[in-house]
Design a protein around this motif. Structure first.
Motif, PDB file in Angstrom:
ATOM      1  N   MET A  98       0.825  -1.202   0.000  1.00 12.87           N
ATOM      2  CA  MET A  98       0.000   0.000   0.000  1.00 12.87           C
ATOM      3  C   MET A  98       0.864   1.258   0.000  1.00 12.87           C
ATOM      4  SD  MET A  98      -3.078  -1.277   2.522  1.00 12.87           S
ATOM      5  CE  MET A  98      -3.851   0.309   2.678  1.00 12.87           C
ATOM      6  N   GLU A  99       1.962   1.251   0.721  1.00 15.54           N
ATOM      7  CA  GLU A  99       2.885   2.387   0.717  1.00 15.54           C
ATOM      8  C   GLU A  99       3.459   2.606  -0.675  1.00 15.54           C
ATOM      9  OE1 GLU A  99       3.734   4.915   2.845  1.00 15.54           O
ATOM     10  OE2 GLU A  99       1.982   4.126   3.882  1.00 15.54           O
ATOM     11  N   GLU A 100       3.838   1.523  -1.321  1.00 15.86           N
ATOM     12  CA  GLU A 100       4.363   1.632  -2.692  1.00 15.86           C
ATOM     13  C   GLU A 100       3.281   2.163  -3.628  1.00 15.86           C
ATOM     14  OE1 GLU A 100       7.495   1.320  -3.990  1.00 15.86           O
ATOM     15  OE2 GLU A 100       8.016   1.250  -1.862  1.00 15.86           O
ATOM     16  N   LEU A 101       2.073   1.676  -3.475  1.00 18.75           N
ATOM     17  CA  LEU A 101       0.975   2.158  -4.316  1.00 18.75           C
ATOM     18  C   LEU A 101       0.678   3.627  -4.042  1.00 18.75           C
ATOM     19  CD1 LEU A 101      -1.505  -0.859  -4.336  1.00 18.75           C
ATOM     20  CD2 LEU A 101      -0.217   0.068  -6.280  1.00 18.75           C
ATOM     21  N   LYS A 102       0.826   4.046  -2.801  1.00 20.29           N
ATOM     22  CA  LYS A 102       0.608   5.456  -2.461  1.00 20.29           C
ATOM     23  C   LYS A 102       1.634   6.330  -3.198  1.00 20.29           C
ATOM     24  CE  LYS A 102       0.470   8.559   1.482  1.00 20.29           C
ATOM     25  NZ  LYS A 102       0.833   8.739   2.870  1.00 20.29           N
ATOM     26  N   LYS A 103       2.886   5.889  -3.223  1.00 21.76           N
ATOM     27  CA  LYS A 103       3.923   6.633  -3.947  1.00 21.76           C
ATOM     28  C   LYS A 103       3.616   6.658  -5.444  1.00 21.76           C
ATOM     29  CE  LYS A 103       7.493   5.439  -0.599  1.00 21.76           C
ATOM     30  NZ  LYS A 103       8.620   4.555  -0.336  1.00 21.76           N
ATOM     31  N   THR A 104       3.166   5.529  -5.961  1.00 21.75           N
ATOM     32  CA  THR A 104       2.797   5.447  -7.369  1.00 21.75           C
ATOM     33  C   THR A 104       1.649   6.404  -7.673  1.00 21.75           C
ATOM     34  OG1 THR A 104       3.523   3.152  -7.482  1.00 21.75           O
ATOM     35  CG2 THR A 104       1.985   3.878  -9.188  1.00 21.75           C
ATOM     36  N   MET A 105       0.660   6.436  -6.786  1.00 21.98           N
ATOM     37  CA  MET A 105      -0.485   7.325  -6.982  1.00 21.98           C
ATOM     38  C   MET A 105      -0.057   8.789  -6.971  1.00 21.98           C
ATOM     39  SD  MET A 105      -3.587   7.741  -7.717  1.00 21.98           S
ATOM     40  CE  MET A 105      -4.596   6.317  -7.409  1.00 21.98           C
ATOM     41  N   GLU A 106       0.895   9.150  -6.123  1.00 23.12           N
ATOM     42  CA  GLU A 106       1.381  10.534  -6.089  1.00 23.12           C
ATOM     43  C   GLU A 106       1.980  10.933  -7.441  1.00 23.12           C
ATOM     44  OE1 GLU A 106       4.046  10.639  -2.732  1.00 23.12           O
ATOM     45  OE2 GLU A 106       2.393  10.531  -1.296  1.00 23.12           O
ATOM     46  N   ILE A 107       2.738  10.028  -8.035  1.00 30.17           N
ATOM     47  CA  ILE A 107       3.322  10.304  -9.353  1.00 30.17           C
ATOM     48  C   ILE A 107       2.226  10.427 -10.400  1.00 30.17           C
ATOM     49  CG2 ILE A 107       4.778   9.349 -11.198  1.00 30.17           C
ATOM     50  CD1 ILE A 107       6.484   8.067  -8.916  1.00 30.17           C
ATOM     51  N   ILE A 108       1.270   9.522 -10.372  1.00 33.76           N
ATOM     52  CA  ILE A 108       0.171   9.557 -11.338  1.00 33.76           C
ATOM     53  C   ILE A 108      -0.641  10.836 -11.182  1.00 33.76           C
ATOM     54  CG2 ILE A 108      -2.038   8.463 -11.944  1.00 33.76           C
ATOM     55  CD1 ILE A 108      -0.594   5.752 -11.419  1.00 33.76           C
ATOM     56  N   GLU A 109      -0.935  11.221  -9.942  1.00 36.30           N
ATOM     57  CA  GLU A 109      -1.685  12.455  -9.716  1.00 36.30           C
ATOM     58  C   GLU A 109      -0.910  13.672 -10.240  1.00 36.30           C
ATOM     59  OE1 GLU A 109      -2.486  12.211  -5.517  1.00 36.30           O
ATOM     60  OE2 GLU A 109      -4.411  11.205  -5.861  1.00 36.30           O
ATOM     61  N   HIS A 110       0.396  13.666 -10.010  1.00 36.93           N
ATOM     62  CA  HIS A 110       1.217  14.764 -10.522  1.00 36.93           C
ATOM     63  C   HIS A 110       1.144  14.817 -12.046  1.00 36.93           C
ATOM     64  CE1 HIS A 110       4.457  17.600 -11.075  1.00 36.93           C
ATOM     65  NE2 HIS A 110       4.937  16.774 -11.994  1.00 36.93           N
ATOM     66  N   LYS A 111       1.262  13.674 -12.707  1.00 37.05           N
ATOM     67  CA  LYS A 111       1.224  13.650 -14.171  1.00 37.05           C
ATOM     68  C   LYS A 111      -0.174  14.037 -14.693  1.00 37.05           C
ATOM     69  CE  LYS A 111       4.417  12.995 -16.296  1.00 37.05           C
ATOM     70  NZ  LYS A 111       5.418  14.003 -16.696  1.00 37.05           N
ATOM     71  N   CYS A 112      -1.213  13.672 -13.968  1.00 37.10           N
ATOM     72  CA  CYS A 112      -2.563  14.117 -14.356  1.00 37.10           C
ATOM     73  C   CYS A 112      -2.636  15.639 -14.301  1.00 37.10           C
ATOM     74  CB  CYS A 112      -3.623  13.493 -13.443  1.00 37.10           C
ATOM     75  SG  CYS A 112      -3.895  11.732 -13.736  1.00 37.10           S
ATOM     76  N   TRP A 113      -2.138  16.217 -13.221  1.00 34.08           N
ATOM     77  CA  TRP A 113      -2.107  17.677 -13.095  1.00 34.08           C
ATOM     78  C   TRP A 113      -1.278  18.281 -14.235  1.00 34.08           C
ATOM     79  CZ3 TRP A 113       2.414  20.470 -12.513  1.00 34.08           C
ATOM     80  CH2 TRP A 113       2.253  21.846 -12.403  1.00 34.08           C
TER      81      TRP A 113
END
Length: 138
Positions: A98-113
């Motif tokens: 879940m921690e790894e997925l959280k980091k992945t989600m942060e990158i994805i959210e940044h790229k969406c922005w």
């Protein structure tokens, strides 16, 4: 007591009958009874046990280790500590995932922005002076 066919159980668990037959072949379903002709008869408790098997599989646990868990269950109370320890280990593994997925989600959210703002502006040039840091995790 209501019983279910392999097709009904497969549909309920979003699996294929083939997957259930494989689990049976690997010894993960010693609790499932059979008719004299060999047809499997699943009870509600069997479906619940299969949900636990699917849960363990989703954590990345190999089939051979799941088999050990099933054997411990069959052994009864003498293996309570082993089963508890196994679930505590699985919990730690899932927390790390879940921690790894959280980091992945942060990158994805940044790229969406990033791409949304570029789309609104009509160009990526608006980001030329922005320092973009992407945390790389191992």
């Amino acid at each position: 007591m209501k019983t279910y066919s392999i097709s009904e159980v497969a549909k309920e668990l979003n699996l294929t009958p083939y997957a259930l037959r494989y689990y049976d072949k690997e010894g993960l379903m010693p609790f499932v009874k059979r008719r004299p002709n060999g047809t499997r008869l699943f009870k509600e408790s069997d479906i619940n046990a299969l949900k636990i098997i699917e849960c363990l599989k989703a954590t990345g646990m190999p089939i051979k280790e799941i088999k050990v868990f099933i054997d411990w269950c069959a052994d009864g109370d003498s293996t309570l500590q082993q089963r508890y320890d196994m679930f505590m280990e699985r919990k730690a593994i899932v927390e790390a995932q879940m921690e790894e997925l959280k980091k992945t989600m942060e990158i994805i959210e940044h790229k969406c922005w990033y791409y949304n703002t570029a789309l609104v502006a009509g160009t990526e040039d608006i980001h030329k002076n922005t320092k973009i840091e992407i945390p790389i995790t191992n």
